[in-house]
Motif scaffolding. Structure first.
Motif, PDB file in Angstrom:
ATOM      1  N   ALA A 160      11.950  29.765  57.663  1.00 12.11           N
ATOM      2  CA  ALA A 160      12.885  29.636  58.784  1.00 12.11           C
ATOM      3  C   ALA A 160      12.880  28.209  59.328  1.00 12.11           C
ATOM      4  CB  ALA A 160      12.531  30.637  59.889  1.00 12.11           C
ATOM      5  N   ARG A 161      11.705  27.600  59.431  1.00 12.27           N
ATOM      6  CA  ARG A 161      11.602  26.230  59.939  1.00 12.27           C
ATOM      7  C   ARG A 161      12.301  25.255  58.983  1.00 12.27           C
ATOM      8  NH1 ARG A 161       5.832  25.187  60.903  1.00 12.27           N
ATOM      9  NH2 ARG A 161       6.179  26.588  62.635  1.00 12.27           N
ATOM     10  N   GLY A 162      12.089  25.451  57.682  1.00 13.19           N
ATOM     11  CA  GLY A 162      12.741  24.580  56.696  1.00 13.19           C
ATOM     12  C   GLY A 162      14.257  24.671  56.761  1.00 13.19           C
ATOM     13  N   VAL A 163      14.785  25.885  56.891  1.00  8.75           N
ATOM     14  CA  VAL A 163      16.228  26.073  57.004  1.00  8.75           C
ATOM     15  C   VAL A 163      16.740  25.419  58.289  1.00  8.75           C
ATOM     16  CG1 VAL A 163      18.048  27.810  57.314  1.00  8.75           C
ATOM     17  CG2 VAL A 163      16.319  28.109  55.524  1.00  8.75           C
ATOM     18  N   ALA A 164      15.996  25.574  59.393  1.00 11.89           N
ATOM     19  CA  ALA A 164      16.399  24.961  60.663  1.00 11.89           C
ATOM     20  C   ALA A 164      16.446  23.436  60.559  1.00 11.89           C
ATOM     21  CB  ALA A 164      15.448  25.392  61.781  1.00 11.89           C
ATOM     22  N   LEU A 165      15.627  22.868  59.672  1.00 13.25           N
ATOM     23  CA  LEU A 165      15.609  21.411  59.485  1.00 13.25           C
ATOM     24  C   LEU A 165      16.637  20.944  58.453  1.00 13.25           C
ATOM     25  CD1 LEU A 165      11.755  20.936  59.599  1.00 13.25           C
ATOM     26  CD2 LEU A 165      13.398  19.886  61.176  1.00 13.25           C
ATOM     27  N   GLY A 166      17.445  21.873  57.933  1.00 15.03           N
ATOM     28  CA  GLY A 166      18.499  21.507  57.004  1.00 15.03           C
ATOM     29  C   GLY A 166      18.210  21.816  55.554  1.00 15.03           C
ATOM     30  N   GLY A 167      17.055  22.421  55.267  1.00 12.05           N
ATOM     31  CA  GLY A 167      16.712  22.767  53.895  1.00 12.05           C
ATOM     32  C   GLY A 167      17.305  24.107  53.488  1.00 12.05           C
ATOM     33  N   THR A 168      17.048  24.502  52.238  1.00 10.47           N
ATOM     34  CA  THR A 168      17.516  25.785  51.726  1.00 10.47           C
ATOM     35  C   THR A 168      16.387  26.489  51.003  1.00 10.47           C
ATOM     36  OG1 THR A 168      18.274  24.789  49.655  1.00 10.47           O
ATOM     37  CG2 THR A 168      19.901  24.981  51.426  1.00 10.47           C
ATOM     38  N   VAL A 169      16.536  27.799  50.879  1.00 11.54           N
ATOM     39  CA  VAL A 169      15.601  28.626  50.129  1.00 11.54           C
ATOM     40  C   VAL A 169      16.337  29.069  48.866  1.00 11.54           C
ATOM     41  CG1 VAL A 169      14.213  30.725  50.144  1.00 11.54           C
ATOM     42  CG2 VAL A 169      14.492  29.388  52.253  1.00 11.54           C
ATOM     43  N   GLU A 170      15.736  28.834  47.713  1.00  7.86           N
ATOM     44  CA  GLU A 170      16.359  29.158  46.439  1.00  7.86           C
ATOM     45  C   GLU A 170      16.295  30.665  46.183  1.00  7.86           C
ATOM     46  OE1 GLU A 170      17.632  26.659  43.995  1.00  7.86           O
ATOM     47  OE2 GLU A 170      17.701  25.753  45.982  1.00  7.86           O
ATOM     48  N   PRO A 171      17.338  31.230  45.564  1.00  9.62           N
ATOM     49  CA  PRO A 171      17.245  32.623  45.150  1.00  9.62           C
ATOM     50  C   PRO A 171      16.247  32.747  44.005  1.00  9.62           C
ATOM     51  CG  PRO A 171      19.283  31.635  44.356  1.00  9.62           C
ATOM     52  CD  PRO A 171      18.588  30.605  45.214  1.00  9.62           C
ATOM     53  N   GLY A 172      15.736  33.922  43.804  1.00  9.74           N
ATOM     54  CA  GLY A 172      14.814  34.099  42.689  1.00  9.74           C
ATOM     55  C   GLY A 172      13.501  34.688  43.109  1.00  9.74           C
ATOM     56  N   PRO A 173      12.438  34.424  42.321  1.00  4.62           N
ATOM     57  CA  PRO A 173      11.154  35.064  42.593  1.00  4.62           C
ATOM     58  C   PRO A 173      10.624  34.731  43.975  1.00  4.62           C
ATOM     59  CG  PRO A 173      10.945  33.427  40.837  1.00  4.62           C
ATOM     60  CD  PRO A 173      12.383  33.480  41.233  1.00  4.62           C
ATOM     61  N   GLY A 174       9.890  35.658  44.508  1.00  2.64           N
ATOM     62  CA  GLY A 174       9.299  35.481  45.826  1.00  2.64           C
ATOM     63  C   GLY A 174      10.045  36.307  46.853  1.00  2.64           C
ATOM     64  N   GLY A 175       9.575  36.264  48.068  1.00  4.16           N
ATOM     65  CA  GLY A 175      10.234  36.963  49.152  1.00  4.16           C
ATOM     66  C   GLY A 175       9.686  38.355  49.388  1.00  4.16           C
ATOM     67  N   ALA A 176      10.399  39.107  50.211  1.00  6.20           N
ATOM     68  CA  ALA A 176       9.918  40.399  50.694  1.00  6.20           C
ATOM     69  C   ALA A 176       9.891  41.482  49.614  1.00  6.20           C
ATOM     70  CB  ALA A 176      10.792  40.855  51.860  1.00  6.20           C
ATOM     71  N   ALA A 177      10.640  41.319  48.522  1.00  8.30           N
ATOM     72  CA  ALA A 177      10.718  42.363  47.501  1.00  8.30           C
ATOM     73  C   ALA A 177       9.571  42.298  46.493  1.00  8.30           C
ATOM     74  CB  ALA A 177      12.052  42.257  46.767  1.00  8.30           C
ATOM     75  N   GLU A 178       8.591  41.448  46.696  1.00  7.28           N
ATOM     76  CA  GLU A 178       7.488  41.321  45.746  1.00  7.28           C
ATOM     77  C   GLU A 178       6.632  42.581  45.721  1.00  7.28           C
ATOM     78  OE1 GLU A 178       5.873  37.865  47.612  1.00  7.28           O
ATOM     79  OE2 GLU A 178       6.572  36.599  45.990  1.00  7.28           O
ATOM     80  N   ALA A 179       6.107  42.876  44.543  1.00  6.10           N
ATOM     81  CA  ALA A 179       5.235  44.037  44.382  1.00  6.10           C
ATOM     82  C   ALA A 179       3.935  43.816  45.154  1.00  6.10           C
ATOM     83  CB  ALA A 179       4.943  44.268  42.903  1.00  6.10           C
ATOM     84  N   PRO A 180       3.450  44.822  45.883  1.00  6.34           N
ATOM     85  CA  PRO A 180       2.212  44.667  46.663  1.00  6.34           C
ATOM     86  C   PRO A 180       1.022  44.189  45.837  1.00  6.34           C
ATOM     87  CG  PRO A 180       3.317  46.701  47.266  1.00  6.34           C
ATOM     88  CD  PRO A 180       4.061  46.135  46.076  1.00  6.34           C
ATOM     89  N   GLU A 181       0.895  44.652  44.590  1.00  7.41           N
ATOM     90  CA  GLU A 181      -0.241  44.219  43.774  1.00  7.41           C
ATOM     91  C   GLU A 181      -0.138  42.740  43.395  1.00  7.41           C
ATOM     92  OE1 GLU A 181       2.829  46.187  41.117  1.00  7.41           O
ATOM     93  OE2 GLU A 181       1.843  46.747  42.963  1.00  7.41           O
ATOM     94  N   THR A 182       1.091  42.243  43.246  1.00  4.75           N
ATOM     95  CA  THR A 182       1.288  40.818  42.954  1.00  4.75           C
ATOM     96  C   THR A 182       0.940  39.974  44.174  1.00  4.75           C
ATOM     97  OG1 THR A 182       3.022  41.345  41.356  1.00  4.75           O
ATOM     98  CG2 THR A 182       2.961  39.097  42.199  1.00  4.75           C
ATOM     99  N   VAL A 183       1.394  40.409  45.341  1.00  2.00           N
ATOM    100  CA  VAL A 183       1.081  39.687  46.580  1.00  2.00           C
ATOM    101  C   VAL A 183      -0.422  39.681  46.817  1.00  2.00           C
ATOM    102  CG1 VAL A 183       1.355  39.688  49.091  1.00  2.00           C
ATOM    103  CG2 VAL A 183       3.329  40.129  47.615  1.00  2.00           C
ATOM    104  N   ALA A 184      -1.084  40.804  46.574  1.00  2.00           N
ATOM    105  CA  ALA A 184      -2.529  40.885  46.783  1.00  2.00           C
ATOM    106  C   ALA A 184      -3.277  39.928  45.864  1.00  2.00           C
ATOM    107  CB  ALA A 184      -3.016  42.316  46.557  1.00  2.00           C
ATOM    108  N   ARG A 185      -2.746  39.695  44.681  1.00  3.25           N
ATOM    109  CA  ARG A 185      -3.435  38.821  43.727  1.00  3.25           C
ATOM    110  C   ARG A 185      -3.048  37.353  43.864  1.00  3.25           C
ATOM    111  NH1 ARG A 185      -3.565  39.092  37.124  1.00  3.25           N
ATOM    112  NH2 ARG A 185      -5.019  37.383  36.916  1.00  3.25           N
ATOM    113  N   PHE A 186      -1.753  37.074  44.039  1.00  2.71           N
ATOM    114  CA  PHE A 186      -1.270  35.694  44.003  1.00  2.71           C
ATOM    115  C   PHE A 186      -0.738  35.172  45.331  1.00  2.71           C
ATOM    116  CE2 PHE A 186      -0.635  37.296  39.646  1.00  2.71           C
ATOM    117  CZ  PHE A 186      -1.482  36.428  38.988  1.00  2.71           C
ATOM    118  N   GLY A 187      -0.483  36.036  46.280  1.00  9.59           N
ATOM    119  CA  GLY A 187       0.134  35.608  47.522  1.00  9.59           C
ATOM    120  C   GLY A 187       1.646  35.630  47.400  1.00  9.59           C
ATOM    121  N   ARG A 188       2.302  34.997  48.353  1.00 12.73           N
ATOM    122  CA  ARG A 188       3.763  34.953  48.396  1.00 12.73           C
ATOM    123  C   ARG A 188       4.204  33.508  48.255  1.00 12.73           C
ATOM    124  NH1 ARG A 188       5.516  36.644  53.753  1.00 12.73           N
ATOM    125  NH2 ARG A 188       7.558  36.917  52.808  1.00 12.73           N
ATOM    126  N   PHE A 189       5.324  33.293  47.571  1.00  8.44           N
ATOM    127  CA  PHE A 189       5.842  31.942  47.417  1.00  8.44           C
ATOM    128  C   PHE A 189       7.355  31.960  47.309  1.00  8.44           C
ATOM    129  CE2 PHE A 189       5.572  33.462  43.138  1.00  8.44           C
ATOM    130  CZ  PHE A 189       6.661  32.892  42.493  1.00  8.44           C
TER     131      PHE A 189
END
Length: 125
Positions: free
Chosen positions: A73-102
């Protein structure tokens, strides 16, 4: 330790705009590098640099954040963008538990970078 980021370099079109963007997003401090072509960047633990006349340069570097959603949200407010693709809220819980979110992002000049929220406990893998 091997595998830690020891330095990063950001190629952008305008180093001054990069100073405002990344300084605002992460609280980094910048020092002009003679002959005025860029800045050295001081972060809490990894040194970096930014140079101009190199729009959309790579590599992708991932920057640790405490809260991915707030950083995006801070990056978007500063004029940046978030790329579509891997990451975000739809990640599998086991993946987040192992690798985190990106997410892959672009700054306000279109240069790519990534943000990474490590998994609970802070150890990836």
């Amino acid at each position: 330790m091997a595998g830690e980021i020891s330095f990063f370099e950001l190629g952008v079109e305008d180093p001054q705009k990069a100073r405002v963007f990344y300084g605002g997003l992460f609280g980094w401090t910048f020092e002009a590098v003679p002959p005025g072509t860029g800045f050295s960047i001081r972060t809490p633990n990894v040194p970096g640099g930014v140079h101009g006349a190199d729009a959309e340069a790579s590599p992708y570097v991932f920057f640790k954040v405490d809260d991915l959603d707030i950083a995006l949200a801070r990056g978007v407010a500063l004029g940046g963008t978030v790329e579509p693709g891997p990451g975000g809220a739809a990640e599998a819980p086991e993946t987040v538990a192992r690798f985190g979110r990106f997410r892959f992002c672009r700054d306000d000049q279109g240069s790519p970078f990534g943000v990474h929220e490590p998994p609970p406990g802070g150890t990836v893998g």
